[in-house]
Design an enzyme around this catalytic site. Structure first.
Site, mmCIF file in Angstrom:
data_model
loop_
_atom_site.group_PDB
_atom_site.id
_atom_site.type_symbol
_atom_site.label_atom_id
_atom_site.label_comp_id
_atom_site.label_asym_id
_atom_site.label_seq_id
_atom_site.Cartn_x
_atom_site.Cartn_y
_atom_site.Cartn_z
ATOM 1 N N SER A 265 3.597 -4.129 2.594
ATOM 2 C CA SER A 265 3.303 -2.847 1.936
ATOM 3 C C SER A 265 4.483 -1.916 1.737
ATOM 4 O O SER A 265 4.345 -0.891 1.072
ATOM 5 C CB SER A 265 2.223 -2.108 2.713
ATOM 6 O OG SER A 265 0.981 -2.566 2.275
ATOM 7 N N SER B 281 0.782 -1.206 0.000
ATOM 8 C CA SER B 281 0.000 0.000 0.000
ATOM 9 C C SER B 281 0.835 1.287 0.000
ATOM 10 O O SER B 281 0.293 2.362 -0.256
ATOM 11 C CB SER B 281 -0.913 0.015 1.225
ATOM 12 O OG SER B 281 -0.157 -0.017 2.409
HETATM 13 N N1 GLN Z 1 -1.339 -6.301 0.621
HETATM 14 C C1 GLN Z 1 -1.485 -6.628 2.008
HETATM 15 C C2 GLN Z 1 -2.884 -6.322 2.462
HETATM 16 O O1 GLN Z 1 -3.635 -5.796 1.710
HETATM 17 C C3 GLN Z 1 -0.480 -5.904 2.838
HETATM 18 C C4 GLN Z 1 -0.870 -4.521 3.184
HETATM 19 C C5 GLN Z 1 0.057 -3.841 4.136
HETATM 20 O O2 GLN Z 1 1.159 -4.336 4.431
HETATM 21 N N2 GLN Z 1 -0.397 -2.727 4.674
HETATM 22 O O3 GLN Z 1 -3.252 -6.600 3.542
#
Ligand code: GLN
Length: 400
Positions: A57, A33
């Site tokens: 993320s 993200s």
């Molecule tokens: N893509 C993962 C999720 O959507 C990780 C997101 C993150 O690390 N904030 O949960």
């Protein structure tokens, strides 16, 4: 960034998608993200950027954009000021073009030494001292290091060019004197499912406060007849992916599903941590050193001595199973397919371990390739030093 940190492509935002056009004419995914942070450092708008990493993320955007992404040991860097997505997984880390500034900021500002009373998950000063004592202060000469290649990460879905880049990195490390050994982390297969159960469950609980009274938007109709304030606020304030997670999480925490989902996922999480503890040379400072029963091991496991398989300083894997997709394709990808992109980053997250995505390239693709290094808990400084060395090795030559 993706709304509430939920996503892998920075497309889940009311402000629109983060667009990366770093290495192609056509817009590609910046990863998520923290995709905005990655693009900002690659464009030179910032020397370094903060990101949050719950399940990948920071590392995923780093991999897609060719930047360095560092996820610290859980509880090391204060999360004060960050809205919690999944408390037991969330970390704040850094992205930059090089490893050096990240390492410098960690050392110079003593981020690893400071307990923050404003963050309830920040490790206490006493625990920090104990952890620091258990980690070697400096990174040894390459000839004294062992790097493990986790066999379970060699999945069929892995892009052949990424497999090639990964193999090249292992060979380059070997040529530099590092001992490279295959290792097995048997519970890896279950990590993605466990992650999406636990993260959604924690999110559904954390986001409950967005009820239109204390936090969140108040719908147009207020509490006029026929409209419940609460349902309107919940409906209007969240994007579709966040709503999906809240529903998934609420279901897995419901009394009839709890045992089959949340409790199972917690058990898987413990097994994943134990897998890592078995292969690392350093003990995990948070837990009693465990005696492992060799009869628990797969018959295929290569044993080094009576203590079991070879023990490693770091693990090396790709950060993602595929290269950054075109933004256009992401928009037509199902959520479930998107979750697959996190398959290599969630195991370290579940175990609370530090890990770094180091940029590399491979002949046959114009897109960057991220190599993931994972270290034992609190071994962040050595891990960053190793990442610096790996990046330099990768810059020396491109695999053919
Ligand atoms: N893509 C993962 C999720 O959507 C990780 C997101 C993150 O690390 N904030 O949960």
């Amino acid at each position: 960034m993706d709304e509430f940190g939920m996503g892998s492509h920075s497309t889940n935002s009311m402000h629109g998608a983060v667009v990366s056009q770093l290495s192609t004419d056509e817009p590609i995914s910046a990863g998520g993200s923290s995709g905005g942070s990655a693009v900002a450092v690659m464009l030179g708008d910032a020397d370094m950027a903060l990101g949050t990493d719950t399940g990948g993320s920071i590392r995923l955007p780093a991999s897609y954009t060719g930047s360095v992404g560092y996820r610290p040991s859980y509880g090391m860097i204060s999360r004060y000021g960050v809205f919690a997505y999944a408390n037991s997984l969330d970390t704040v880390g850094l992205l930059a073009k090089e490893v050096k500034p990240i390492l410098e900021i960690l050392v110079d500002t003593k981020l690893d030494e400071e307990h923050d009373p404003l963050d309830p998950t920040s490790l206490s000063t006493a625990s920090r001292l104990r952890c620091a004592k258990m980690c070697p202060p400096a990174l040894e000469d390459m000839s004294r290091l062992t790097v493990g290649i986790p066999l379970e990460y060699n999945i069929v879905e892995l892009d052949p060019l990424i497999r090639k880049g990964w193999a090249y990195a292992a060979t380059a490390l070997e040529a530099a004197g590092v001992r490279v050994v295959p290792v097995t982390l048997p519970s890896t297969k279950e990590a993605l499912c466990a992650y999406y159960v636990l993260a959604a469950a924690e999110a559904s609980s954390n986001l409950a406060k967005y009820d239109g009274v204390r936090y969140g938007v108040r719908g147009e109709h207020g509490d006029a007849e026929g409209h419940t304030l609460y349902s309107e606020a919940r409906g209007a304030g969240f994007g579709p992916e966040v709503k999906r997670r809240i529903l998934l999480g609420t279901y897995s925490l419901s009394s009839e599903a709890m045992d089959n989902y949340f409790i199972q996922a917690q058990k898987v999480r413990r097994l994943i941590r134990q897998d890592f503890d078995k292969v690392f040379r350093l003990d995990n400072p948070l837990y009693e050193a465990a005696q492992f029963d060799l009869s628990d091991m797969d018959a295929e496991t290569d044993l080094q001595d009576k203590k079991g398989p070879p023990q490693v300083d770091f693990l090396l894997s790709p950060t993602t199973p595929s290269f950054a997709p075109k933004l256009h394709d992401v928009l037509s990808t199902s959520s479930l397919e998107t979750y697959m992109g996190d398959v290599f980053t969630v195991p370290a997250s579940l175990a609370g371990l530090p890990s770094v995505s180091v940029p590399s390239t491979v002949v046959g693709s114009s897109l960057p390739l991220g190599l993931q290094l994972i270290g034992q808990y609190w071994d962040d400084k050595r891990l960053l030093k190793m990442s610096e060395r790996l990046k330099a090795l990768m810059a020396e030559g491109t695999p053919t």
